[in-house]
Design a protein around this motif. Sequence first.
Motif, PDB file in Angstrom:
ATOM      1  N   ALA A 123       0.831  -1.204   0.000  1.00 54.82           N
ATOM      2  CA  ALA A 123       0.000   0.000   0.000  1.00 54.82           C
ATOM      3  C   ALA A 123       0.864   1.253   0.000  1.00 54.82           C
ATOM      4  O   ALA A 123       0.570   2.233  -0.703  1.00 54.82           O
ATOM      5  CB  ALA A 123      -0.927  -0.002   1.213  1.00 54.82           C
ATOM      6  N   GLN A 124       1.953   1.243   0.758  1.00 51.34           N
ATOM      7  CA  GLN A 124       2.858   2.394   0.775  1.00 51.34           C
ATOM      8  C   GLN A 124       3.508   2.596  -0.583  1.00 51.34           C
ATOM      9  O   GLN A 124       3.681   3.730  -1.039  1.00 51.34           O
ATOM     10  CB  GLN A 124       3.913   2.202   1.863  1.00 51.34           C
ATOM     11  CG  GLN A 124       3.369   2.375   3.268  1.00 51.34           C
ATOM     12  CD  GLN A 124       4.421   2.146   4.334  1.00 51.34           C
ATOM     13  OE1 GLN A 124       5.303   1.291   4.201  1.00 51.34           O
ATOM     14  NE2 GLN A 124       4.327   2.899   5.414  1.00 51.34           N
ATOM     15  N   PRO A 308     -11.924  -3.604   1.876  1.00 53.81           N
ATOM     16  CA  PRO A 308     -10.643  -3.308   2.532  1.00 53.81           C
ATOM     17  C   PRO A 308     -10.010  -1.995   2.075  1.00 53.81           C
ATOM     18  O   PRO A 308      -9.888  -1.728   0.873  1.00 53.81           O
ATOM     19  CB  PRO A 308      -9.772  -4.495   2.129  1.00 53.81           C
ATOM     20  CG  PRO A 308     -10.283  -4.865   0.765  1.00 53.81           C
ATOM     21  CD  PRO A 308     -11.769  -4.586   0.781  1.00 53.81           C
ATOM     22  N   VAL A 309      -9.573  -1.197   3.033  1.00 58.53           N
ATOM     23  CA  VAL A 309      -8.920   0.083   2.747  1.00 58.53           C
ATOM     24  C   VAL A 309      -7.757   0.286   3.716  1.00 58.53           C
ATOM     25  O   VAL A 309      -7.899   0.038   4.919  1.00 58.53           O
ATOM     26  CB  VAL A 309      -9.913   1.258   2.885  1.00 58.53           C
ATOM     27  CG1 VAL A 309      -9.192   2.608   2.839  1.00 58.53           C
ATOM     28  CG2 VAL A 309     -10.964   1.205   1.787  1.00 58.53           C
ATOM     29  N   TRP A 310      -6.630   0.717   3.176  1.00 57.32           N
ATOM     30  CA  TRP A 310      -5.523   1.179   4.019  1.00 57.32           C
ATOM     31  C   TRP A 310      -5.686   2.676   4.200  1.00 57.32           C
ATOM     32  O   TRP A 310      -5.690   3.435   3.227  1.00 57.32           O
ATOM     33  CB  TRP A 310      -4.170   0.858   3.382  1.00 57.32           C
ATOM     34  CG  TRP A 310      -3.803  -0.585   3.437  1.00 57.32           C
ATOM     35  CD1 TRP A 310      -3.861  -1.493   2.419  1.00 57.32           C
ATOM     36  CD2 TRP A 310      -3.321  -1.288   4.581  1.00 57.32           C
ATOM     37  NE1 TRP A 310      -3.456  -2.717   2.856  1.00 57.32           N
ATOM     38  CE2 TRP A 310      -3.106  -2.627   4.188  1.00 57.32           C
ATOM     39  CE3 TRP A 310      -3.038  -0.924   5.905  1.00 57.32           C
ATOM     40  CZ2 TRP A 310      -2.636  -3.603   5.060  1.00 57.32           C
ATOM     41  CZ3 TRP A 310      -2.572  -1.893   6.767  1.00 57.32           C
ATOM     42  CH2 TRP A 310      -2.373  -3.215   6.348  1.00 57.32           C
ATOM     43  N   ASN A 311      -5.845   3.114   5.430  1.00 60.00           N
ATOM     44  CA  ASN A 311      -6.059   4.518   5.749  1.00 60.00           C
ATOM     45  C   ASN A 311      -4.785   5.097   6.348  1.00 60.00           C
ATOM     46  O   ASN A 311      -4.125   4.450   7.177  1.00 60.00           O
ATOM     47  CB  ASN A 311      -7.213   4.642   6.743  1.00 60.00           C
ATOM     48  CG  ASN A 311      -7.450   6.074   7.182  1.00 60.00           C
ATOM     49  OD1 ASN A 311      -7.967   6.879   6.423  1.00 60.00           O
ATOM     50  ND2 ASN A 311      -7.061   6.397   8.410  1.00 60.00           N
ATOM     51  N   ALA A 312      -4.414   6.300   5.942  1.00 63.56           N
ATOM     52  CA  ALA A 312      -3.153   6.874   6.429  1.00 63.56           C
ATOM     53  C   ALA A 312      -3.239   8.388   6.522  1.00 63.56           C
ATOM     54  O   ALA A 312      -4.030   9.033   5.831  1.00 63.56           O
ATOM     55  CB  ALA A 312      -1.990   6.489   5.511  1.00 63.56           C
ATOM     56  N   ASN A 313      -2.409   8.968   7.378  1.00 67.58           N
ATOM     57  CA  ASN A 313      -2.193  10.412   7.407  1.00 67.58           C
ATOM     58  C   ASN A 313      -0.711  10.676   7.540  1.00 67.58           C
ATOM     59  O   ASN A 313       0.039   9.826   8.031  1.00 67.58           O
ATOM     60  CB  ASN A 313      -2.992  11.075   8.538  1.00 67.58           C
ATOM     61  CG  ASN A 313      -2.557  10.580   9.905  1.00 67.58           C
ATOM     62  OD1 ASN A 313      -1.490  10.924  10.388  1.00 67.58           O
ATOM     63  ND2 ASN A 313      -3.403   9.771  10.533  1.00 67.58           N
ATOM     64  N   GLN A 328      -7.677  -4.009  -2.127  1.00 69.68           N
ATOM     65  CA  GLN A 328      -7.784  -5.082  -3.114  1.00 69.68           C
ATOM     66  C   GLN A 328      -7.039  -4.746  -4.396  1.00 69.68           C
ATOM     67  O   GLN A 328      -6.286  -5.572  -4.914  1.00 69.68           O
ATOM     68  CB  GLN A 328      -9.255  -5.349  -3.442  1.00 69.68           C
ATOM     69  CG  GLN A 328      -9.460  -6.460  -4.467  1.00 69.68           C
ATOM     70  CD  GLN A 328     -10.885  -6.514  -4.984  1.00 69.68           C
ATOM     71  OE1 GLN A 328     -11.542  -5.485  -5.157  1.00 69.68           O
ATOM     72  NE2 GLN A 328     -11.390  -7.715  -5.231  1.00 69.68           N
ATOM     73  N   THR A 329      -7.227  -3.524  -4.908  1.00 69.81           N
ATOM     74  CA  THR A 329      -6.691  -3.166  -6.230  1.00 69.81           C
ATOM     75  C   THR A 329      -5.463  -2.264  -6.184  1.00 69.81           C
ATOM     76  O   THR A 329      -4.765  -2.120  -7.181  1.00 69.81           O
ATOM     77  CB  THR A 329      -7.768  -2.461  -7.062  1.00 69.81           C
ATOM     78  OG1 THR A 329      -8.093  -1.201  -6.441  1.00 69.81           O
ATOM     79  CG2 THR A 329      -9.035  -3.305  -7.145  1.00 69.81           C
ATOM     80  N   GLY A 330      -5.222  -1.571  -5.040  1.00 71.41           N
ATOM     81  CA  GLY A 330      -4.088  -0.650  -4.953  1.00 71.41           C
ATOM     82  C   GLY A 330      -4.400   0.757  -5.427  1.00 71.41           C
ATOM     83  O   GLY A 330      -3.514   1.613  -5.421  1.00 71.41           O
ATOM     84  N   THR A 331      -5.640   1.030  -5.841  1.00 70.64           N
ATOM     85  CA  THR A 331      -6.020   2.386  -6.242  1.00 70.64           C
ATOM     86  C   THR A 331      -5.883   3.338  -5.050  1.00 70.64           C
ATOM     87  O   THR A 331      -6.226   2.982  -3.925  1.00 70.64           O
ATOM     88  CB  THR A 331      -7.463   2.404  -6.755  1.00 70.64           C
ATOM     89  OG1 THR A 331      -7.546   1.545  -7.892  1.00 70.64           O
ATOM     90  CG2 THR A 331      -7.900   3.808  -7.150  1.00 70.64           C
TER      91      THR A 331
END
Length: 369
Positions: A123-124, A308-313, A328-331
């Motif tokens: 994700a990063q 599924p979502v990777w959430n970040a700040n 799932q897709t990396g968008t």
Amino acid sequence: MTNPSTAIRFPCASCGGPMVFDAGSQHLKCQYCASEQPIDDVMNEPVEHPLDDRDEDLDSLRDWGTEQQAIHCEACGGETLIPAGQTTSTCVFCGSPKVLLQEQFRSIRPESVIPFQLSRDEAQRSFAAWKKKRWFLPNEFKKMNVSSQLNGIYIPYWTYDTDTYSVYSAEVGVYHYRTVTRTRVVNGKTETYTTTERYTVWHSTRGDYDRSFDDILIPASGHYDEDLLEKLGDFRLRELHAYKPEYLSGYISELYNVTRDEGWERAKREADHTLDAEIKRRIGGDEIRNLRIRTSYDHVTYKHLLLPVWNANYHYKARTFYYMVNGQTGTVSGHVPRSAAKITLFTLFCLGLAGLVIWFLMSNPEFFS
């Protein structure tokens, strides 16, 4: 990473340590000894529930498979679910320590889930590649390695299926062309010329239109705006799995804020927008006016999904920015800093280009002939 002091929902058979869902193997994986345990995944067709379920029918849909507790953030309003007995001190959305345990919640459990397929590192990398393609970013920011804390969160969605029947009426305009003679003054002399003139012939039309909708996807999040989630929403719903609590191990679930009935109203607006476009294509013509559509909706069903979502700040020059990565897709969808200098130069370029076009048209009046 799950804190060893928190409640263990799925203990490892080898060492007793906590097992969490691993995106790479799609198995439960022990955080201590790395043992893996497959998840029984019977790929049944997800159940579609009638929208007009009675309240007593919904009681059977509230069992999440493991005991859960709701957490509310006083700072941003985010609400999440974590296993009963597990503790948390910060909000996964905004990082605020102002989190409160809710006494109870009554939430319809998800019917289906898409498990995480991207790891935190993947994700990063998706975000790093995404930001390099953004316009107007400061060069320094484009080149730097952004340090951000990613949290894996399952975002709630509703999907709706429905059969529709529409009747419509409208006026259709069809363009026709004719040759006309006109005069103009060129260098002080009047001259005659011919040109083609367009005119519109109108006629009435009416008809009916059948259409079925499958899986109209509506975000049920109370934290993110719909535009942000829409940019992230290229989920492959054909890869839905039947809900199992094992998929949630090691991750946080957001509690839906948009109710089932509110979601249906939004889904109807999306369906109406689609029907409007498709009926216009069916009518044809060059222009349409006074279009009236009346639609009935039948056999309406719904599902509650977790996606599924990777959430970040992250922080850049004393400002906080947020982004999300589709697990799932990396968008990627989010916010980034802007370079005032690049925006100014681009604006000046556009103004200069517009000025050149205007100068050319004014210098060549025959261009309009």
